[in-house]
Write an enzyme that holds these catalytic residues in place. Structure first.
Site, PDB file in Angstrom:
ATOM      1  N   SER A  78      13.046  80.909 -32.078  1.00  5.12           N
ATOM      2  CA  SER A  78      13.176  82.375 -32.097  1.00  5.12           C
ATOM      3  C   SER A  78      11.834  83.080 -31.889  1.00  5.12           C
ATOM      4  O   SER A  78      10.840  82.749 -32.529  1.00  5.12           O
ATOM      5  CB  SER A  78      13.785  82.834 -33.423  1.00  5.12           C
ATOM      6  OG  SER A  78      13.802  84.249 -33.452  1.00  5.12           O
ATOM      7  N   LEU A  79      11.853  84.083 -31.004  1.00  4.03           N
ATOM      8  CA  LEU A  79      10.660  84.905 -30.793  1.00  4.03           C
ATOM      9  C   LEU A  79      10.697  86.167 -31.653  1.00  4.03           C
ATOM     10  O   LEU A  79       9.798  86.998 -31.559  1.00  4.03           O
ATOM     11  CB  LEU A  79      10.560  85.299 -29.311  1.00  4.03           C
ATOM     12  CG  LEU A  79      10.205  84.162 -28.340  1.00  4.03           C
ATOM     13  CD1 LEU A  79      10.289  84.660 -26.899  1.00  4.03           C
ATOM     14  CD2 LEU A  79       8.807  83.617 -28.631  1.00  4.03           C
ATOM     15  N   THR A 128      21.299  85.548 -35.884  1.00  2.93           N
ATOM     16  CA  THR A 128      21.605  84.951 -34.580  1.00  2.93           C
ATOM     17  C   THR A 128      22.555  83.775 -34.770  1.00  2.93           C
ATOM     18  O   THR A 128      23.049  83.540 -35.884  1.00  2.93           O
ATOM     19  CB  THR A 128      20.310  84.605 -33.819  1.00  2.93           C
ATOM     20  OG1 THR A 128      20.640  84.242 -32.481  1.00  2.93           O
ATOM     21  CG2 THR A 128      19.530  83.477 -34.488  1.00  2.93           C
ATOM     22  N   LYS A 143      26.849  85.217 -36.708  1.00  5.08           N
ATOM     23  CA  LYS A 143      27.119  86.657 -36.532  1.00  5.08           C
ATOM     24  C   LYS A 143      28.443  87.104 -37.149  1.00  5.08           C
ATOM     25  O   LYS A 143      28.530  88.204 -37.693  1.00  5.08           O
ATOM     26  CB  LYS A 143      27.056  87.025 -35.048  1.00  5.08           C
ATOM     27  CG  LYS A 143      25.624  86.936 -34.519  1.00  5.08           C
ATOM     28  CD  LYS A 143      25.497  87.261 -33.056  1.00  5.08           C
ATOM     29  CE  LYS A 143      24.038  87.063 -32.642  1.00  5.08           C
ATOM     30  NZ  LYS A 143      23.759  87.440 -31.268  1.00  5.08           N
ATOM     31  N   ASP A 193      23.749  94.092 -30.052  1.00  5.14           N
ATOM     32  CA  ASP A 193      23.621  93.132 -28.941  1.00  5.14           C
ATOM     33  C   ASP A 193      24.157  93.710 -27.623  1.00  5.14           C
ATOM     34  O   ASP A 193      23.542  93.543 -26.567  1.00  5.14           O
ATOM     35  CB  ASP A 193      24.413  91.848 -29.245  1.00  5.14           C
ATOM     36  CG  ASP A 193      23.629  90.869 -30.104  1.00  5.14           C
ATOM     37  OD1 ASP A 193      22.387  90.955 -30.130  1.00  5.14           O
ATOM     38  OD2 ASP A 193      24.270  90.017 -30.735  1.00  5.14           O
ATOM     39  N   GLY A 247      31.852  81.920 -22.647  1.00  2.85           N
ATOM     40  CA  GLY A 247      31.682  81.873 -24.101  1.00  2.85           C
ATOM     41  C   GLY A 247      32.623  82.843 -24.791  1.00  2.85           C
ATOM     42  O   GLY A 247      33.102  83.811 -24.171  1.00  2.85           O
ATOM     43  N   GLY A 264      30.251  84.836 -31.213  1.00  3.89           N
ATOM     44  CA  GLY A 264      29.797  86.146 -31.670  1.00  3.89           C
ATOM     45  C   GLY A 264      29.065  86.925 -30.590  1.00  3.89           C
ATOM     46  O   GLY A 264      29.306  88.130 -30.406  1.00  3.89           O
ATOM     47  N   GLY A 295      17.693  86.343 -21.133  1.00  2.00           N
ATOM     48  CA  GLY A 295      17.970  87.412 -22.081  1.00  2.00           C
ATOM     49  C   GLY A 295      16.748  87.889 -22.865  1.00  2.00           C
ATOM     50  O   GLY A 295      16.895  88.498 -23.929  1.00  2.00           O
TER      51      GLY A 295
HETATM   52  P1  ATR Z   1      27.097  82.963 -30.928  1.00  2.00           P
HETATM   53  O1  ATR Z   1      27.145  83.785 -32.140  1.00  2.00           O
HETATM   54  O2  ATR Z   1      25.720  82.866 -30.338  1.00  2.00           O
HETATM   55  O3  ATR Z   1      28.079  83.349 -29.874  1.00  2.00           O
HETATM   56  P2  ATR Z   1      28.873  80.838 -31.655  1.00  2.00           P
HETATM   57  O4  ATR Z   1      29.779  81.809 -32.308  1.00  2.00           O
HETATM   58  O5  ATR Z   1      28.593  79.529 -32.316  1.00  2.00           O
HETATM   59  O6  ATR Z   1      27.446  81.457 -31.399  1.00  2.00           O
HETATM   60  O7  ATR Z   1      29.460  80.573 -30.191  1.00  2.00           O
HETATM   61  C1  ATR Z   1      28.907  79.641 -29.324  1.00  2.00           C
HETATM   62  C2  ATR Z   1      29.635  79.699 -27.994  1.00  2.00           C
HETATM   63  O8  ATR Z   1      29.023  78.774 -27.080  1.00  2.00           O
HETATM   64  C3  ATR Z   1      31.106  79.302 -28.079  1.00  2.00           C
HETATM   65  O9  ATR Z   1      31.796  80.044 -27.102  1.00  2.00           O
HETATM   66  C4  ATR Z   1      31.051  77.814 -27.728  1.00  2.00           C
HETATM   67  O10 ATR Z   1      32.256  77.293 -27.219  1.00  2.00           O
HETATM   68  P3  ATR Z   1      33.415  76.785 -28.213  1.00  2.00           P
HETATM   69  O11 ATR Z   1      34.139  78.011 -28.691  1.00  2.00           O
HETATM   70  O12 ATR Z   1      34.254  75.893 -27.406  1.00  2.00           O
HETATM   71  O13 ATR Z   1      32.718  76.057 -29.353  1.00  2.00           O
HETATM   72  C5  ATR Z   1      30.009  77.846 -26.645  1.00  2.00           C
HETATM   73  N1  ATR Z   1      29.367  76.535 -26.440  1.00  2.00           N
HETATM   74  C6  ATR Z   1      28.506  75.904 -27.278  1.00  2.00           C
HETATM   75  N2  ATR Z   1      28.088  74.738 -26.750  1.00  2.00           N
HETATM   76  C7  ATR Z   1      28.689  74.629 -25.526  1.00  2.00           C
HETATM   77  C8  ATR Z   1      28.662  73.652 -24.469  1.00  2.00           C
HETATM   78  N3  ATR Z   1      27.927  72.544 -24.575  1.00  2.00           N
HETATM   79  N4  ATR Z   1      29.400  73.887 -23.371  1.00  2.00           N
HETATM   80  C9  ATR Z   1      30.151  74.994 -23.273  1.00  2.00           C
HETATM   81  N5  ATR Z   1      30.224  75.966 -24.223  1.00  2.00           N
HETATM   82  C10 ATR Z   1      29.503  75.783 -25.338  1.00  2.00           C
END
Ligand code: ATR
Length: 279
Positions: A18-19, A65, A69, A106, A131, A134, A244
């Site tokens: 994290s920055l 983060t 979230k 965000d 994705g 959150g 980002g």
């Molecule tokens: P954030 O708050 O940053 O969105 P999160 O709620 O943990 O973090 O969500 C992570 C997202 O990245 C999810 O959409 C996850 O997909 P899943 O719902 O199937 O878990 C996605 N993600 C994480 N690792 C991944 C990977 N290797 N390939 C594809 N999607 C990935």
């Protein structure tokens, strides 16, 4: 007479990349405001206790983060309208009566960076959102508010994409594409990566058929985590790809303003932290 320096933190897992601590130090130097800002690594199991301990010990505010979230939103005592709508929070503030308020900036930060610096105004555009966690939730609401022509959500776990699409309640503009059948999708004008794959050091296997000559790729991640998606975007033929980092500075500045009542110089801070941190 001794004065207590107000304490802030960013919570995540992982968090070493994290920055945010560096950014808040830059803002503090710009504005002459004394503060302490640390990164706290908390697993999902430990997050709620760690956050409660932080505020109980006098913590004034926290950025949140991945992957916390949604949990941050759930444990707050109240929230501003944006967070209420999105159902996740990336900013928590201790109010004067001790209650914890949740906010979500965000989406606004992403749009400010996309439109202001990346030349990727999503209005009337066909947008693919990768994705459904959150970060994706906040991005999805902001993209709809910005007037996208259509929003297609694809997530490794399709049920989460469907749940997000359902909560957006705009079936005319929002659709879901299966992650394992993306080669059957159309090409998109803007592709937003809101997965945490890069932070987990995992590559995304995406087909180049998602891209046309004017496609812009935008990653919510920054630093080394943004390199795999930027590399794919380049190989697939995207016209431009952005990480980002600008979004991070926008959201950090909004948090800083919420906590200290002063808007820092975003462009100067972005310039200062860009060296060595862009894909
Ligand atoms: P954030 O708050 O940053 O969105 P999160 O709620 O943990 O973090 O969500 C992570 C997202 O990245 C999810 O959409 C996850 O997909 P899943 O719902 O199937 O878990 C996605 N993600 C994480 N690792 C991944 C990977 N290797 N390939 C594809 N999607 C990935």
């Amino acid at each position: 007479m001794s004065t207590t320096i107000p304490r802030y933190a960013v919570f995540g897992h992982p968090i070493a990349h994290s920055l945010s601590p560096r950014l808040h130090a830059v803002f503090a130097a710009q504005t002459g405001i004394a503060l302490e800002y640390v990164a706290i690594d908390a697993t999902p199991e430990a997050f709620v206790d760690a956050l409660r301990d932080f505020f109980a010990a006098g913590g004034c505010g926290a950025n949140i983060t991945l992957p916390h979230k949604a949990a941050a939103f759930a444990l707050a005592d109240g929230c501003v309208a944006t967070a209420q709508r999105v159902g996740v929070a990336n900013v928590l503030t201790r109010l004067s009566d001790g209650r914890i308020e949740a906010d979500s900036n965000d989406g606004a930060g992403m749009l400010a960076d996309m439109c202001g610096r990346c030349g990727a105004d999503p209005r009337d555009r066909h947008v693919l959102l990768l994705g459904a966690g959150g970060a994706a939730r906040a991005a999805a609401f902001a993209l709809l508010d910005a007037g996208v022509g259509s929003l297609t959500i694809a997530n490794r776990t399709t049920a989460r994409a469907q749940a997000l699409a359902g909560s957006l309640a705009e079936p005319g503009r929002v659709g879901v594409a299966r992650w394992d059948a993306l080669e059957q999708s159309r090409a998109f004008d803007v592709i937003v990566n809101a997965t945490s794959a890069g932070v987990q050091h995992a590559a995304l296997a995406l087909p180049s058929s998602l891209v046309h000559a004017h496609t812009i790729a935008y990653d919510l991640s920054y630093g080394p985590a943004a390199r795999p998606f930027a590399g794919w975007a380049k190989r697939a033929g995207c016209a431009a790809a952005s990480d980002g980092l600008g979004m991070l500075v926008e959201t950090a500045a909004a948090s800083f303003e919420r906590w200290h009542g002063v808007r820092p110089d975003i462009d100067a801070a972005l310039k200062e932290i860009s060296a060595g941190n862009r894909p």
